[in-house]
Design an enzyme around this catalytic site. Structure first.
Site, PDB file in Angstrom:
ATOM      1  N   GLU A 126     -63.252 -37.669  33.298  1.00 47.13           N
ATOM      2  CA  GLU A 126     -64.630 -37.941  32.921  1.00 47.13           C
ATOM      3  C   GLU A 126     -65.416 -38.656  34.041  1.00 47.13           C
ATOM      4  OE1 GLU A 126     -66.471 -37.109  30.132  1.00 47.13           O
ATOM      5  OE2 GLU A 126     -68.108 -38.157  31.126  1.00 47.13           O
ATOM      6  N   THR A 156     -69.765 -32.103  30.384  1.00 45.28           N
ATOM      7  CA  THR A 156     -68.332 -31.793  30.329  1.00 45.28           C
ATOM      8  C   THR A 156     -68.096 -30.368  29.820  1.00 45.28           C
ATOM      9  OG1 THR A 156     -67.854 -34.107  29.866  1.00 45.28           O
ATOM     10  CG2 THR A 156     -66.067 -32.562  29.496  1.00 45.28           C
ATOM     11  N   HIS A 190     -66.824 -43.096  30.608  1.00 44.07           N
ATOM     12  CA  HIS A 190     -68.057 -42.432  30.182  1.00 44.07           C
ATOM     13  C   HIS A 190     -69.156 -43.485  30.089  1.00 44.07           C
ATOM     14  CE1 HIS A 190     -70.896 -40.152  27.798  1.00 44.07           C
ATOM     15  NE2 HIS A 190     -70.131 -39.074  27.891  1.00 44.07           N
ATOM     16  N   ASP A 225     -65.108 -33.893  36.197  1.00 42.43           N
ATOM     17  CA  ASP A 225     -65.935 -32.935  35.454  1.00 42.43           C
ATOM     18  C   ASP A 225     -67.384 -32.908  35.912  1.00 42.43           C
ATOM     19  OD1 ASP A 225     -66.681 -35.386  34.329  1.00 42.43           O
ATOM     20  OD2 ASP A 225     -66.366 -34.768  32.251  1.00 42.43           O
ATOM     21  N   HIS A 226     -67.934 -34.063  36.274  1.00 41.65           N
ATOM     22  CA  HIS A 226     -69.341 -34.133  36.707  1.00 41.65           C
ATOM     23  C   HIS A 226     -69.634 -35.535  37.204  1.00 41.65           C
ATOM     24  CE1 HIS A 226     -70.060 -36.236  32.929  1.00 41.65           C
ATOM     25  NE2 HIS A 226     -69.521 -35.208  32.273  1.00 41.65           N
TER      26      HIS A 226
HETATM   27  C1  GP9 Z   1     -67.188 -35.959  24.823  1.00 40.67           C
HETATM   28  C2  GP9 Z   1     -66.820 -35.946  26.256  1.00 40.67           C
HETATM   29  C3  GP9 Z   1     -67.963 -36.394  27.104  1.00 40.67           C
HETATM   30  O1  GP9 Z   1     -66.280 -35.400  23.965  1.00 40.67           O
HETATM   31  O2  GP9 Z   1     -66.265 -34.770  26.661  1.00 40.67           O
HETATM   32  O3  GP9 Z   1     -68.914 -35.430  27.256  1.00 40.67           O
HETATM   33  P1  GP9 Z   1     -70.091 -35.622  28.328  1.00 40.67           P
HETATM   34  O4  GP9 Z   1     -71.107 -36.528  27.699  1.00 40.67           O
HETATM   35  O5  GP9 Z   1     -69.496 -36.215  29.568  1.00 40.67           O
HETATM   36  O6  GP9 Z   1     -70.568 -34.240  28.532  1.00 40.67           O
END
Ligand code: GP9
Length: 412
Positions: A38, A80, A195, A254-255
């Site tokens: 994340e 994500t 996150h 992921d980003h």
């Molecule tokens: C939520 C997680 C985060 O289940 O995958 O999502 P994001 O906000 O980073 O897209």
């Protein structure tokens, strides 16, 4: 109708190069654990705060695997879920909204489907509500066999914070589940603790927070450091388990976690002005392929998440019959180095093109716009083509189109 897919396939066939097959099949028959980290950006790797490494475990680990340092995320509003889409389909997500919501009923020829056809048990592990990002619906369309969500973990308040189940517990429970699974398996683990707003319980803070003018960035350092510790626990336990001999890990960011609203603070931390070029380069995310039998290498190829699927199928030695893929095997030394963002910007071996302006990729100096003209054009062309496939739900015609194609070839 099925004719709509023909120009797309022709276009992709035309730009397709002979694959070098480098490292083809080195992980044949092995389990795959893909770990989506994340909000993890490359700038934290090998970097320090208050003289301490932010990702000490990953820094060492990457020296033992294939590490990519010019690998970019390509997500837009679907965050994500967009990165999941890129990996599963080797197609671009949409410019607006999240394709996981808007086109979850489409027909796909997803990587999970392909791996299932090759005997894999495919699943996702993520300790959040299964409906988040419409995952429960989209995962069926992508062909996953199973989805271990929040309800499949024994989550207690002591083991939770903020977004929910803390990564360290999530990882260890997931490893237990994988030990029990049918083999070979393909599991995608999605972390959660790092996150926004990057909050942690006091006793999980392993480093002092940052001292920039952004509380977000200051806390991000702490959750990144925590995530690295959780990763360490997972990998150390994995190495002791009997999975180790037969499993590869694919770890990727992921980003971004730190948006452009925090440019000033990033500048303070990195000790440079964050202009458009630097902001673009901050969209790099780590990618590491690791496991027994994978020889260490530092790979500088310019690529993005759209390239993950062809890279993985090459390593697994799996023939992928789906011609509608926009990525290129990252292991191929002759590969086309072109990373296209959802905004139509791009990076290639020599240049970075951002909103009509062209920069030397290595120095960041602005160069004549002409040098980027072709890159911008290709970016536009490719994004439009990928959009057409999604908007027209064109993959449902794939079998038919391929059959027509085969007939034509036989008649020739
Ligand atoms: C939520 C997680 C985060 O289940 O995958 O999502 P994001 O906000 O980073 O897209």
């Amino acid at each position: 109708d099925s004719n709509e897919l023909v120009p797309v396939i022709n276009y992709l066939n035309e730009k397709k190069e002979e694959d070098s097959d480098r490292l083809e099949g080195v992980a044949e028959g092995k389990n795959v654990i893909a770990i989506s980290m994340e909000s993890t950006q490359t700038f934290v790797v090998d970097n320090t705060l208050h003289g301490e490494e932010l990702t000490p475990y990953f820094n060492d680990m990457k020296e033992e695997g294939i590490y990519f340092d010019n690998f970019y995320h390509q997500v837009k509003q679907g965050r994500t879920s967009d990165s999941e889409f890129l990996l599963a389909n080797s197609m671009y997500p949409l410019n607006r909204g999240a394709v996981f919501f808007t086109h979850s009923e489409n027909e796909y020829q997803g990587l999970p489907n392909l791996l299932s056809d090759n005997g894999y048990f495919t699943n996702v592990m993520h300790a959040n509500d299964k409906t988040f990002w419409n995952r429960n619906v989209m995962y069926d369309s992508l062909g996953y066999d199973d989805f271990f969500s929040k309800e499949d973990y024994e989550i207690t308040p002591e083991k939770s914070f903020g977004w929910g189940y803390l990564d360290e517990y999530f990882f260890l429970d997931s490893l237990d589940k994988m030990k029990q699974m049918d083999k070979p398996f393909y599991s995608k683990l999605i972390t959660l603790t790092n996150h926004y707003p990057f909050d942690l319980p006091e006793d999980k803070k392993l480093i002092e927070e940052g001292e920039t003018n952004s509380g977000t960035l200051n806390r991000y350092f702490q959750t990144i450091r925590y995530q690295d510790e959780a990763l360490k626990q997972l990998v150390e336990e994995f190495k002791q388990s009997n999975l180790y001999d037969n499993t590869i890990l694919v770890i990727y960011g992921d980003h971004f976690g730190i948006s452009e609203n925090h440019q000033k603070a990033m500048g303070q931390y990195l000790d440079k002005e964050i202009n458009d070029y630097e902001q673009f380069q901050l969209q790099r995310v780590p990618l590491l392929i690791y496991g027994k039998g994978i020889d260490a290498e530092k790979n500088h190829t310019v690529g993005g998440q759209v390239d993950l699927r062809p890279t993985l199928t090459n390593l697994l030695g799996i023939e992928d019959p789906n011609p509608v893929q926009f990525g290129h095997d990252l292991m191929d030394p002759e590969r086309r180095q072109l990373m296209i963002t959802r905004d139509g910007d791009f990076a290639n071996e020599d240049y970075v093109g951002i909103q009509g302006v062209c920069y030397d990729r290595e120095t960041g100096e602005e160069v004549e716009a002409d040098a980027c003209a072709e890159g911008f054009e290709k970016a536009q062309e490719e994004l439009e083509m990928s959009d057409e496939v999604i908007y027209g739900d064109l993959l449902r015609y794939l079998d038919e189109t391929q059959m027509l194609d085969e007939e034509a070839t036989t008649e020739e």
